[in-house]
Design a protein around this motif. Structure first.
Motif, PDB file in Angstrom:
ATOM      1  N   ALA A   1      -1.253   5.254   1.034  1.00 42.74           N
ATOM      2  CA  ALA A   1       0.102   4.964   0.576  1.00 42.74           C
ATOM      3  C   ALA A   1       0.120   4.683  -0.921  1.00 42.74           C
ATOM      4  N   ALA A   2      -0.906   3.995  -1.413  1.00 37.74           N
ATOM      5  CA  ALA A   2      -0.979   3.710  -2.843  1.00 37.74           C
ATOM      6  C   ALA A   2      -1.099   5.001  -3.640  1.00 37.74           C
ATOM      7  N   ALA A   3      -1.901   5.943  -3.145  1.00 31.58           N
ATOM      8  CA  ALA A   3      -2.050   7.221  -3.831  1.00 31.58           C
ATOM      9  C   ALA A   3      -0.731   7.994  -3.837  1.00 31.58           C
ATOM     10  N   GLU A   4      -0.006   7.930  -2.734  1.00 28.31           N
ATOM     11  CA  GLU A   4       1.284   8.605  -2.662  1.00 28.31           C
ATOM     12  C   GLU A   4       2.269   7.995  -3.656  1.00 28.31           C
ATOM     13  N   ARG A   5       2.280   6.670  -3.741  1.00 25.88           N
ATOM     14  CA  ARG A   5       3.158   6.002  -4.699  1.00 25.88           C
ATOM     15  C   ARG A   5       2.769   6.367  -6.131  1.00 25.88           C
ATOM     16  N   GLN A   6       1.462   6.421  -6.402  1.00 29.30           N
ATOM     17  CA  GLN A   6       0.991   6.765  -7.739  1.00 29.30           C
ATOM     18  C   GLN A   6       1.456   8.165  -8.136  1.00 29.30           C
ATOM     19  N   ALA A   7       1.324   9.117  -7.234  1.00 32.40           N
ATOM     20  CA  ALA A   7       1.744  10.494  -7.530  1.00 32.40           C
ATOM     21  C   ALA A   7       3.244  10.555  -7.788  1.00 32.40           C
ATOM     22  N   LEU A   8       4.006   9.762  -7.031  1.00 33.85           N
ATOM     23  CA  LEU A   8       5.450   9.740  -7.214  1.00 33.85           C
ATOM     24  C   LEU A   8       5.804   9.198  -8.597  1.00 33.85           C
TER      25      LEU A   8
ATOM     26  N   THR B   1     -10.985   7.867  21.728  1.00 27.76           N
ATOM     27  CA  THR B   1     -10.899   9.330  21.840  1.00 27.76           C
ATOM     28  C   THR B   1     -11.584  10.072  20.699  1.00 27.76           C
ATOM     29  N   GLY B   2     -12.014   9.343  19.677  1.00 25.09           N
ATOM     30  CA  GLY B   2     -12.654   9.986  18.541  1.00 25.09           C
ATOM     31  C   GLY B   2     -11.690  10.692  17.611  1.00 25.09           C
ATOM     32  N   LEU B   3     -10.404  10.406  17.715  1.00 31.98           N
ATOM     33  CA  LEU B   3      -9.403  11.019  16.839  1.00 31.98           C
ATOM     34  C   LEU B   3      -9.221  10.170  15.576  1.00 31.98           C
ATOM     35  N   PRO B   4      -8.904  10.789  14.439  1.00 31.44           N
ATOM     36  CA  PRO B   4      -8.730  10.025  13.196  1.00 31.44           C
ATOM     37  C   PRO B   4      -7.465   9.180  13.232  1.00 31.44           C
ATOM     38  N   GLU B   5      -7.537   7.990  12.646  1.00 27.80           N
ATOM     39  CA  GLU B   5      -6.391   7.085  12.640  1.00 27.80           C
ATOM     40  C   GLU B   5      -5.265   7.588  11.753  1.00 27.80           C
ATOM     41  N   THR B   6      -5.579   8.379  10.753  1.00 23.36           N
ATOM     42  CA  THR B   6      -4.574   8.762   9.757  1.00 23.36           C
ATOM     43  C   THR B   6      -4.087  10.193   9.937  1.00 23.36           C
ATOM     44  N   GLU B   7      -4.049  10.656  11.170  1.00 26.97           N
ATOM     45  CA  GLU B   7      -3.427  11.929  11.513  1.00 26.97           C
ATOM     46  C   GLU B   7      -2.523  11.708  12.714  1.00 26.97           C
TER      47      GLU B   7
ATOM     48  N   GLY C   1       3.778   2.310  11.683  1.00 24.62           N
ATOM     49  CA  GLY C   1       2.535   1.970  11.012  1.00 24.62           C
ATOM     50  C   GLY C   1       1.891   3.162  10.327  1.00 24.62           C
ATOM     51  N   LEU C   2       1.946   4.315  10.956  1.00 28.35           N
ATOM     52  CA  LEU C   2       1.398   5.531  10.353  1.00 28.35           C
ATOM     53  C   LEU C   2       2.162   5.889   9.082  1.00 28.35           C
ATOM     54  N   ARG C   3       3.471   5.833   9.142  1.00 26.12           N
ATOM     55  CA  ARG C   3       4.267   6.176   7.963  1.00 26.12           C
ATOM     56  C   ARG C   3       4.073   5.174   6.836  1.00 26.12           C
TER      57      ARG C   3
ATOM     58  N   VAL D   1       4.610  11.949   9.817  1.00 28.12           N
ATOM     59  CA  VAL D   1       4.803  12.073  11.263  1.00 28.12           C
ATOM     60  C   VAL D   1       6.065  12.893  11.488  1.00 28.12           C
ATOM     61  N   SER D   2       5.903  14.057  12.044  1.00 28.00           N
ATOM     62  CA  SER D   2       7.045  14.931  12.302  1.00 28.00           C
ATOM     63  C   SER D   2       7.943  14.337  13.377  1.00 28.00           C
ATOM     64  N   GLY D   3       9.246  14.421  13.112  1.00 31.86           N
ATOM     65  CA  GLY D   3      10.197  13.972  14.126  1.00 31.86           C
ATOM     66  C   GLY D   3      10.094  14.776  15.401  1.00 31.86           C
ATOM     67  N   ASP D   4       9.818  16.059  15.277  1.00 31.35           N
ATOM     68  CA  ASP D   4       9.655  16.906  16.460  1.00 31.35           C
ATOM     69  C   ASP D   4       8.428  16.492  17.258  1.00 31.35           C
ATOM     70  N   ASP D   5       7.330  16.184  16.554  1.00 32.79           N
ATOM     71  CA  ASP D   5       6.114  15.775  17.259  1.00 32.79           C
ATOM     72  C   ASP D   5       6.318  14.448  17.980  1.00 32.79           C
ATOM     73  N   GLN D   6       7.017  13.518  17.326  1.00 28.99           N
ATOM     74  CA  GLN D   6       7.311  12.246  17.978  1.00 28.99           C
ATOM     75  C   GLN D   6       8.208  12.471  19.204  1.00 28.99           C
ATOM     76  N   ALA D   7       9.183  13.374  19.086  1.00 25.69           N
ATOM     77  CA  ALA D   7      10.073  13.665  20.209  1.00 25.69           C
ATOM     78  C   ALA D   7       9.302  14.259  21.382  1.00 25.69           C
ATOM     79  N   LYS D   8       8.310  15.125  21.085  1.00 22.60           N
ATOM     80  CA  LYS D   8       7.486  15.703  22.149  1.00 22.60           C
ATOM     81  C   LYS D   8       6.711  14.607  22.877  1.00 22.60           C
ATOM     82  N   ALA D   9       6.178  13.658  22.112  1.00 26.70           N
ATOM     83  CA  ALA D   9       5.433  12.562  22.736  1.00 26.70           C
ATOM     84  C   ALA D   9       6.355  11.709  23.598  1.00 26.70           C
ATOM     85  N   ARG D  10       7.559  11.467  23.112  1.00 27.70           N
ATOM     86  CA  ARG D  10       8.497  10.658  23.893  1.00 27.70           C
ATOM     87  C   ARG D  10       8.933  11.395  25.165  1.00 27.70           C
TER      88      ARG D  10
END
Length: 371
Positions: free
Chosen positions: A26-33, A86-92, A131-133, A139-148
């Motif tokens: 998030a800090a890197a994103e703010r810096q680029a902005l 599950t071995g999945l990355p936290e930031t994806e 928390g991810l955002r 986080v795509s709204g469509d992907d979140q909708a699919k999960a819901r």
């Protein structure tokens, strides 16, 4: 001549007031902005925009209720446990990872290996996305909708299999329960406090945090009863001045119960607990000593204990008094708008309308009298 990078020139690698809660991504994103702002609008404008972002972060933190912050923290812990398992990355956050997340929660997500109730899984999904955002993850709204959608479909499968999880909706308080509490409360400071806590909360649809957040000065006498200034609400509707009238029967009158409790507190406890700046409702130990102001958890425990002592069929919880105003008010023919204003709901609130539904399903049955 090579120009000095704008952010270096204005010292915005970490702007004043930058929240340490933001992680590296998030800090890197703010810096680029900030760098883009400096290129588009110049150094001074970039600084002012960065300060405005910091202010926005501070305001968001200020207006977010403590219980919401706690939910975000707990749900992020659930997400990190899922990723570790599950071995999945936290930031994806992909469609597949979010669907896998809700499936895992229903199957084995709790610390003891049991599955969560669908309602809890839904809360954790929404809060984990926040928390991810916050950490700079898209986080795509469509992907979140699919999960819901997956969560809702799996919840139906659980019901079809005869599996019901969670505690379900809290039982609503009843007038009969108030009489039982009046009969079984001891003639002590604790007993008077208990009656005042329940009888007043019943009349303004209290959540457990509401009486815990009241000061004595927030409860003001009026010729027709009491005015309770509820300041701990989660929305603009729930912060309100609730008016409580004298009850027809003195035995369960909230105004008389409050007066009796305050008089006894003044007579038996240290004078500081009777001050207008003191908590309206105090904790009391087994020997009758005041231990301090009540907390939301202690209010919930007290209501459950009080109802159990009274022998109500199902113990009440901290939300039982809130349900009672809506359900009994509707039964008595009270206007829905008046109920909403008294209880701090938005008008046409879905939760209020749900509380209004009759529990037995017979008197208010849609098919009654059709044939």
């Amino acid at each position: 001549m090579t120009a000095e990078p704008a952010t270096a020139a204005i010292g915005l690698a970490e702007p004043d007031g930058f929240s340490p809660a933001l992680d590296t991504a998030a800090a890197a994103e703010r810096q680029a902005l900030i760098e883009r702002w400096a290129e588009r609008h110049g150094i001074d404008a970039a600084r002012r925009l960065a300060e405005a972002e910091d202010l926005a972060d501070s305001v968001a933190a200020e207006i977010t209720p403590d219980n919401t912050v706690d939910t975000y923290r707990k749900s992020w812990t659930v997400w990190t446990r899922f990723c570790a398992a599950t071995g999945l990355p936290e930031t994806e956050a992909t469609r597949g990872s979010l669907v896998a997340f809700v499936t895992w929660m229903l199957r084995e997500g709790q610390q003891n290996g049991a599955g969560y109730a669908p309602s809890s899984a839904s809360t954790h999904l929404a809060a984990a996305v926040v928390g991810l955002r916050q950490r700079g993850v898209t986080v795509s709204g469509d992907d979140q909708a699919k999960a819901r959608a997956a969560l809702e479909g799996l919840a139906v499968r659980l019901l079809q299999a005869g599996e019901r999880r969670g505690r379900g909706q809290a039982v609503g308080g009843t007038v009969e329960g108030l009489y039982a509490i009046a009969r079984t409360s001891p003639d002590t400071l604790t007993g008077d406090r208990d009656k005042a806590l329940v009888f007043t909360g019943f009349h303004y649809a209290s959540r457990s945090q509401d009486p815990a957040g009241l000061l004595a000065a927030d409860v003001v006498g009026h010729p027709r009863g009491l005015v309770v200034s509820v300041l701990t609400g989660k929305t603009k509707h729930s912060v309100r001045d609730a008016k409580i009238l004298y009850a027809g029967d003195p035995v369960i009158c909230p105004v008389r119960a409050w007066s009796a409790y305050r008089a006894r507190l003044a007579a038996e406890a240290d004078p500081r607990w009777s001050a207008s700046s003191a908590p309206a409702f105090v904790g009391i130990d087994r020997w009758g000593n005041v231990t301090g102001g009540m907390t939301p958890d202690s209010v919930t425990r007290a209501i459950t204990r009080i109802s159990a002592r009274a022998g109500v069929p199902i113990d009440w919880t901290g939300h039982s008094l809130r349900i009672a105003l809506a359900s009994i008010g509707r039964t008595k023919g009270k206007d829905a708008v008046a109920i909403a204003d008294q209880g701090g709901w938005a008008r046409h609130s879905r939760s209020m309308l749900a509380y209004m539904q009759r529990e037995d399903g017979w008197d208010d049955n849609a098919s009654a009298g059709l044939t």
